[in-house]
Design a protein around this motif. Structure first.
Motif, PDB file in Angstrom:
ATOM      1  N   SER A 181       0.793  -1.228   0.000  1.00  0.00           N
ATOM      2  CA  SER A 181       0.000   0.000   0.000  1.00  0.00           C
ATOM      3  C   SER A 181       0.833   1.289   0.000  1.00  0.00           C
ATOM      4  O   SER A 181       0.285   2.365  -0.256  1.00  0.00           O
ATOM      5  CB  SER A 181      -0.932   0.020   1.215  1.00  0.00           C
ATOM      6  N   ARG A 182       2.122   1.196   0.270  1.00  0.00           N
ATOM      7  CA  ARG A 182       2.889   2.446   0.337  1.00  0.00           C
ATOM      8  C   ARG A 182       3.260   3.000  -1.048  1.00  0.00           C
ATOM      9  O   ARG A 182       3.812   4.088  -1.157  1.00  0.00           O
ATOM     10  CB  ARG A 182       4.150   2.254   1.165  1.00  0.00           C
ATOM     11  N   THR A 183       2.950   2.244  -2.091  1.00  0.00           N
ATOM     12  CA  THR A 183       3.209   2.683  -3.466  1.00  0.00           C
ATOM     13  C   THR A 183       1.897   2.998  -4.165  1.00  0.00           C
ATOM     14  O   THR A 183       0.910   2.278  -4.002  1.00  0.00           O
ATOM     15  CB  THR A 183       3.959   1.594  -4.250  1.00  0.00           C
ATOM     16  N   ASP A 184       1.891   4.097  -4.925  1.00  0.00           N
ATOM     17  CA  ASP A 184       0.724   4.427  -5.745  1.00  0.00           C
ATOM     18  C   ASP A 184       0.813   3.624  -7.036  1.00  0.00           C
ATOM     19  O   ASP A 184       1.657   3.889  -7.881  1.00  0.00           O
ATOM     20  CB  ASP A 184       0.711   5.933  -6.040  1.00  0.00           C
ATOM     21  N   TRP A 185      -0.080   2.653  -7.210  1.00  0.00           N
ATOM     22  CA  TRP A 185      -0.020   1.746  -8.347  1.00  0.00           C
ATOM     23  C   TRP A 185      -0.916   2.164  -9.500  1.00  0.00           C
ATOM     24  O   TRP A 185      -1.020   1.431 -10.497  1.00  0.00           O
ATOM     25  CB  TRP A 185      -0.395   0.326  -7.905  1.00  0.00           C
ATOM     26  N   SER A 186      -1.569   3.303  -9.383  1.00  0.00           N
ATOM     27  CA  SER A 186      -2.464   3.726 -10.456  1.00  0.00           C
ATOM     28  C   SER A 186      -1.666   4.038 -11.723  1.00  0.00           C
ATOM     29  O   SER A 186      -0.561   4.584 -11.657  1.00  0.00           O
ATOM     30  CB  SER A 186      -3.266   4.959 -10.030  1.00  0.00           C
TER      31      SER A 186
END
Length: 231
Positions: free
Chosen positions: A116-121
């Protein structure tokens, strides 16, 4: 990042990602060379192939990490992608749009399960850039050969383009600087043909290749750091 200092065959994705990095970095180095004789095609091919390998790496990582099954006859040792309803061996797949569509198909549903600490959008506009490149180079031949499948598109690949003498002189007067050109004369020194030597070739494609090569380089690094823990 263990994958940077270990043999490719030991990597989580079988070496696809590090090979993509090598092609991307080679393109960056070549782009810095100011040599008219090199042209744009080698750099374009390196970037295009890097994008292809990055997508294949991401697909293999997702299948392996999250236990996604392949179609009948395929496995982790023999990966594939689904094109429409047909499974196609990954090694035989070169169409960027097919690769990207399948990547989206398996990636987007998995986003809630990713660290969750990375923005995967995905960045807006990625798909349109993929379509631009894939539209002119669906089989990975456009940047490798002087002639591919479309003579009109092929003619746009070179920075050497036919131009009228009036247009060349107009550029010279407007810019107040030297203009690179070739003039072909007949035996009586009459102008037969003029060529501009610095015509900007396929500018939209060049911009898309550079953007996507950098984008998937960074996404791949995030996958290796967050999902495969450096392997």
């Amino acid at each position: 990042m263990n994958y940077l200092i270990t043999p490719p065959n030991t990597h989580y994705d079988g070496g696809l990602g590090i090979t993509a990095c090598n092609f991307s970095q080679a393109a960056d180095s070549l782009r810095e060379v100011k040599n008219l004789m090199i042209g744009i095609l080698p750099t374009c091919y390196l970037q295009r192939h890097a994008i292809e390998l990055f997508l294949k790496s991401l697909i293999v990582i997702l299948h392996k990490k999250y236990g996604l099954t392949y179609g009948q006859g395929f496995s982790q040792e023999k990966p594939a992608i689904k094109v429409n309803t047909k499974w196609v061996p990954l090694s035989n797949t070169h169409n960027l749009l097919d690769l990207f569509n399948y990547f989206q198909e398996i990636f987007i549903p998995l986003i809630p399960e990713l660290p969750s600490r990375t923005d995967w959008s995905l960045e807006p506009g990625i798909e349109s850039k993929i379509k631009l490149i894939s539209g002119s180079d669906p089989k990975s031949t456009y940047f490798r050969y002087p002639e591919s499948t479309n003579s009109v598109q092929d003619s746009k690949k070179s920075s050497i383009q036919p131009e009228t003498m009036e247009s060349i002189l107009g550029k010279f007067k407007a810019k107040k600087e030297f203009v690179k050109c070739t003039l072909l004369l007949d035996e009586n020194d009459n102008l037969v043909q003029a060529y501009s030597l610095d015509h900007p070739p396929i500018p939209n494609t060049l911009a898309a290749l550079k953007y996507l090569s950098e984008y998937f380089y960074n996404m791949h690094a995030a996958f290796r750091s967050e999902i495969t823990k450096g392997f």
